[in-house]
Design a protein around this motif. Structure first.
Motif, PDB file in Angstrom:
ATOM      1  N   GLY A   1      -1.677  -5.000  -8.502  1.00 29.80           N
ATOM      2  CA  GLY A   1      -0.609  -5.939  -8.816  1.00 29.80           C
ATOM      3  C   GLY A   1       0.362  -6.111  -7.668  1.00 29.80           C
ATOM      4  N   LEU A   2       0.639  -5.024  -6.973  1.00 29.52           N
ATOM      5  CA  LEU A   2       1.537  -5.102  -5.813  1.00 29.52           C
ATOM      6  C   LEU A   2       0.924  -5.938  -4.694  1.00 29.52           C
ATOM      7  N   LEU A   3      -0.374  -5.793  -4.479  1.00 29.75           N
ATOM      8  CA  LEU A   3      -1.041  -6.572  -3.429  1.00 29.75           C
ATOM      9  C   LEU A   3      -1.080  -8.055  -3.778  1.00 29.75           C
ATOM     10  N   VAL A   4      -1.331  -8.360  -5.046  1.00 27.40           N
ATOM     11  CA  VAL A   4      -1.293  -9.766  -5.474  1.00 27.40           C
ATOM     12  C   VAL A   4       0.128 -10.306  -5.339  1.00 27.40           C
ATOM     13  N   GLY A   5       1.097  -9.488  -5.718  1.00 29.49           N
ATOM     14  CA  GLY A   5       2.489  -9.897  -5.569  1.00 29.49           C
ATOM     15  C   GLY A   5       2.853 -10.152  -4.117  1.00 29.49           C
ATOM     16  N   ALA A   6       2.315  -9.329  -3.223  1.00 34.27           N
ATOM     17  CA  ALA A   6       2.557  -9.531  -1.796  1.00 34.27           C
ATOM     18  C   ALA A   6       1.975 -10.866  -1.335  1.00 34.27           C
ATOM     19  N   ALA A   7       0.781 -11.209  -1.858  1.00 30.33           N
ATOM     20  CA  ALA A   7       0.153 -12.485  -1.498  1.00 30.33           C
ATOM     21  C   ALA A   7       1.007 -13.662  -1.953  1.00 30.33           C
ATOM     22  N   VAL A   8       1.461 -13.595  -3.194  1.00 30.26           N
ATOM     23  CA  VAL A   8       2.290 -14.685  -3.733  1.00 30.26           C
ATOM     24  C   VAL A   8       3.601 -14.778  -2.963  1.00 30.26           C
ATOM     25  N   ALA A   9       4.217 -13.631  -2.685  1.00 28.44           N
ATOM     26  CA  ALA A   9       5.488 -13.632  -1.954  1.00 28.44           C
ATOM     27  C   ALA A   9       5.323 -14.186  -0.547  1.00 28.44           C
ATOM     28  N   ALA A  10       4.229 -13.803   0.131  1.00 29.33           N
ATOM     29  CA  ALA A  10       3.980 -14.301   1.488  1.00 29.33           C
ATOM     30  C   ALA A  10       3.819 -15.815   1.479  1.00 29.33           C
ATOM     31  N   ILE A  11       3.076 -16.329   0.494  1.00 33.70           N
ATOM     32  CA  ILE A  11       2.861 -17.772   0.402  1.00 33.70           C
ATOM     33  C   ILE A  11       4.170 -18.496   0.143  1.00 33.70           C
ATOM     34  N   LEU A  12       4.969 -17.979  -0.772  1.00 31.54           N
ATOM     35  CA  LEU A  12       6.238 -18.634  -1.099  1.00 31.54           C
ATOM     36  C   LEU A  12       7.220 -18.585   0.064  1.00 31.54           C
ATOM     37  N   LEU A  13       7.293 -17.459   0.750  1.00 32.43           N
ATOM     38  CA  LEU A  13       8.200 -17.341   1.898  1.00 32.43           C
ATOM     39  C   LEU A  13       7.758 -18.276   3.025  1.00 32.43           C
TER      40      LEU A  13
ATOM     41  N   VAL B   1       0.831  -1.209   0.000  1.00 32.85           N
ATOM     42  CA  VAL B   1       0.000   0.000   0.000  1.00 32.85           C
ATOM     43  C   VAL B   1       0.865   1.258   0.000  1.00 32.85           C
ATOM     44  N   LEU B   2       1.887   1.264   0.822  1.00 37.06           N
ATOM     45  CA  LEU B   2       2.760   2.436   0.904  1.00 37.06           C
ATOM     46  C   LEU B   2       3.551   2.640  -0.383  1.00 37.06           C
ATOM     47  N   VAL B   3       4.017   1.553  -0.991  1.00 40.56           N
ATOM     48  CA  VAL B   3       4.740   1.659  -2.258  1.00 40.56           C
ATOM     49  C   VAL B   3       3.817   2.189  -3.353  1.00 40.56           C
ATOM     50  N   ALA B   4       2.579   1.689  -3.369  1.00 39.95           N
ATOM     51  CA  ALA B   4       1.628   2.105  -4.409  1.00 39.95           C
ATOM     52  C   ALA B   4       1.226   3.564  -4.269  1.00 39.95           C
ATOM     53  N   THR B   5       1.048   4.029  -3.037  1.00 37.71           N
ATOM     54  CA  THR B   5       0.550   5.392  -2.809  1.00 37.71           C
ATOM     55  C   THR B   5       1.665   6.405  -2.591  1.00 37.71           C
ATOM     56  N   ARG B   6       2.856   5.913  -2.283  1.00 37.53           N
ATOM     57  CA  ARG B   6       4.012   6.767  -1.972  1.00 37.53           C
ATOM     58  C   ARG B   6       3.750   7.686  -0.771  1.00 37.53           C
ATOM     59  N   ARG B   7       2.888   7.231   0.135  1.00 37.05           N
ATOM     60  CA  ARG B   7       2.605   8.006   1.353  1.00 37.05           C
ATOM     61  C   ARG B   7       3.557   7.556   2.465  1.00 37.05           C
ATOM     62  N   TRP B   8       4.834   7.703   2.225  1.00 41.08           N
ATOM     63  CA  TRP B   8       5.825   7.169   3.158  1.00 41.08           C
ATOM     64  C   TRP B   8       5.806   7.880   4.505  1.00 41.08           C
ATOM     65  N   ARG B   9       5.279   9.087   4.535  1.00 42.96           N
ATOM     66  CA  ARG B   9       5.230   9.791   5.817  1.00 42.96           C
ATOM     67  C   ARG B   9       4.287   9.099   6.796  1.00 42.96           C
ATOM     68  N   LEU B  10       3.375   8.275   6.269  1.00 46.49           N
ATOM     69  CA  LEU B  10       2.453   7.546   7.146  1.00 46.49           C
ATOM     70  C   LEU B  10       3.117   6.348   7.813  1.00 46.49           C
ATOM     71  N   LEU B  11       4.323   6.028   7.364  1.00 48.91           N
ATOM     72  CA  LEU B  11       5.020   4.876   7.948  1.00 48.91           C
ATOM     73  C   LEU B  11       5.293   5.097   9.433  1.00 48.91           C
ATOM     74  N   VAL B  12       5.664   6.318   9.795  1.00 41.53           N
ATOM     75  CA  VAL B  12       5.997   6.603  11.206  1.00 41.53           C
ATOM     76  C   VAL B  12       4.776   6.443  12.110  1.00 41.53           C
ATOM     77  N   PRO B  13       3.637   7.090  11.809  1.00 33.92           N
ATOM     78  CA  PRO B  13       2.473   6.879  12.689  1.00 33.92           C
ATOM     79  C   PRO B  13       1.973   5.432  12.671  1.00 33.92           C
ATOM     80  N   ALA B  14       2.080   4.761  11.524  1.00 30.86           N
ATOM     81  CA  ALA B  14       1.655   3.362  11.476  1.00 30.86           C
ATOM     82  C   ALA B  14       2.547   2.507  12.373  1.00 30.86           C
ATOM     83  N   LEU B  15       3.845   2.731  12.313  1.00 28.57           N
ATOM     84  CA  LEU B  15       4.769   1.993  13.178  1.00 28.57           C
ATOM     85  C   LEU B  15       4.539   2.339  14.642  1.00 28.57           C
ATOM     86  N   ALA B  16       4.129   3.586  14.895  1.00 19.43           N
ATOM     87  CA  ALA B  16       3.809   3.971  16.271  1.00 19.43           C
ATOM     88  C   ALA B  16       2.636   3.152  16.785  1.00 19.43           C
ATOM     89  N   GLY B  17       1.634   2.936  15.928  1.00 16.21           N
ATOM     90  CA  GLY B  17       0.503   2.098  16.319  1.00 16.21           C
ATOM     91  C   GLY B  17       0.930   0.675  16.605  1.00 16.21           C
TER      92      GLY B  17
END
Length: 441
Positions: free
Chosen positions: A375-387, A289-305
């Motif tokens: 596509g990124l979300l589907v890729g995340a699903a495939v990557a999670a399954i493979l890992l 989601v962050l890669v797709a939207t480029r809202r990287w500033r939200l990473l800090v509050p999300a990590l705070a949560g």
């Protein structure tokens, strides 16, 4: 030229689905041979944890009706209905599909007994009171993960599912018990409701990312998700719904540029870490989601949560790393010890194919036709399954364990032509599995 591309795409779909069918057949044959050779892989019907038991039940008529209605009218209604009513209708249909599939096995066997067996969460809920409440329970939780098989000095240990997961999952069922929903039936309905809501969460995520048309095309596929066979009833279905809403909240935060919502999303995602150790791979979805939207500033509050939740459990006396280390010990000494990695590292993919269904399997070859965010979300699903597969920490039973990842792979179905034909294929697989096999957990 367009007709040629469509024919080529259909041929590719057929080849991909055919290849997976071959994989399933080979997994079944090799699994049978392992059993015949005396290798105890603890599977009655490889590659699934199930028994061959053709049967019908009270949920059969309802499941058929939901399937036929969704195939016939789902795509049209998804395209026409206003957004709010569409989400409500989508949840109602997904919930009806899940419940009716569970009831194919009957209310007692298909719902009540799924969470009340000697290996399940509700079995251990009385221990919370015996230990003096939630606080004391959290302080000693890690002390009782190891079984006597690996720690002979152990006086008692948590049941399989309680000890095999962080205490967040157990807390959910403890709270349900405290509010009067601690019976197998009531808790089962809650689990199915939360799991079914993943269909709505996926749609909400796509719309927040600016792809409402795709969300509308995907929703009928999320409704007839074959993995619903295991959402009703296993706690992994609840985990799937919980993780999906954490991702949806982050997508909403990105769309609204809201720091407050990002903190809330982080808290939900942080709690997911305490539902299942494997959900650490769920971090791939908010990252997408962050890669797709480029809202990287939200990473800090999300990590705070996330940090608030981690700090809370740690202060209460449970350290995630200690719990995971203990679980690896008991996993190595459990039935996993006789389940050969060399077989399950590929047979797992055959098992999860039942949860994904032929439509999702075919659609994975069409990911490039999706918008970048999807596509990124589907890729995340495939990557999670493979890992998860390569880790060796999920040898068998992945048709339910990987539900939190599988629901996101369904996004790929938005790229399929002839949606009604593919929806029918999804429904047939789920109905066949539930009526021919007795699934477990």
């Amino acid at each position: 030229m367009r007709a040629i591309r469509e024919r080529t795409g259909v041929r590719t779909d057929a080849v991909v689905v055919g290849a997976v069918v071959v994989l399933v057949v080979v997994a079944a044959v090799v699994g049978r041979r392992l059993l015949a050779a005396g290798v105890d892989i603890f599977l009655g019907w490889p590659p699934l944890l199930a028994e061959w038991l053709p049967h019908v039940g009270p949920g059969t008529p309802a499941a058929v009706v939901v399937a036929v209605a969704t195939v016939a009218w789902g795509p049209g209604l998804a395209a026409r209905l206003r957004w709010g009513p569409l989400l409500r209708a989508g949840f109602a249909a997904a919930f009806a599909w899940t419940v009716s599939l569970a009831l194919v096995d009957g209310w007692q066997r298909g719902v009540v007994e799924r969470l009340t067996s000697g290996e399940e969460y509700l079995h251990d809920v009385p221990r919370v009171a015996e230990l003096g409440g939630v606080g004391p329970m959290l302080r000693v939780f890690a002390d009782h993960i190891l079984t006597t098989a690996v720690d002979p000095a152990q006086t008692w240990f948590w049941t399989t599912h309680v000890g095999g997961h962080p205490p967040g999952a157990f807390l959910v069922f403890t709270v349900l018990d405290r509010i009067g929903l601690g019976s197998g039936g009531a808790a089962g309905v809650v689990v199915m409701a939360v799991g079914s809501s993943a269909a709505v969460a996926v749609a909400v995520t796509l719309r927040a990312l600016g792809h409402e048309d795709l969300a509308r095309r995907v929703l009928p596929f999320s409704v007839l998700f074959p993995g619903a066979v295991w959402v009703g009833v296993s706690a992994d279905g609840l985990f799937a719904g919980w993780l999906a809403w954490g991702v949806a909240l982050l997508a909403i935060a990105a769309a609204r540029k809201s720091t407050v919502v990002a903190v809330g999303a982080g808290a939900v995602l942080g709690y997911a870490l305490y539902l299942s150790y494997g959900l650490v791979l769920g971090a791939l979805f908010p990252l997408a989601v962050l890669v797709a939207t480029r809202r990287w500033r939200l990473l800090v509050p999300a990590l705070a949560g996330v940090a608030v939740v981690v700090a809370g459990f740690t202060a209460a006396g449970f350290w995630w790393g200690t719990g995971y280390a203990d679980v690896k010990v008991i996993y190595a000494a459990s039935i996993a010890a006789t389940r050969p990695y060399g077989f399950f590292v590929w047979a797992n993919l055959a098992a999860v194919a039942f949860a994904l269904g032929p439509a999702t399997v075919a659609a994975l070859s069409r990911v490039r036709a999706l918008p970048r965010a999807a596509g990124l979300l589907v890729g995340a699903a495939v990557a999670a399954i493979l890992l998860a597969d390569l880790s060796g920490m999920s040898k068998a039973e992945v048709e339910r364990i990987w539900l939190p990842f599988a629901v996101w792979a369904t996004l790929a179905c938005g790229a399929l032509p002839r949606p009604r034909a593919w929806l029918l294929a999804q429904a047939v697989v789920a109905l066949a599995v539930n009526h021919l096999l007795l699934t477990v957990w």
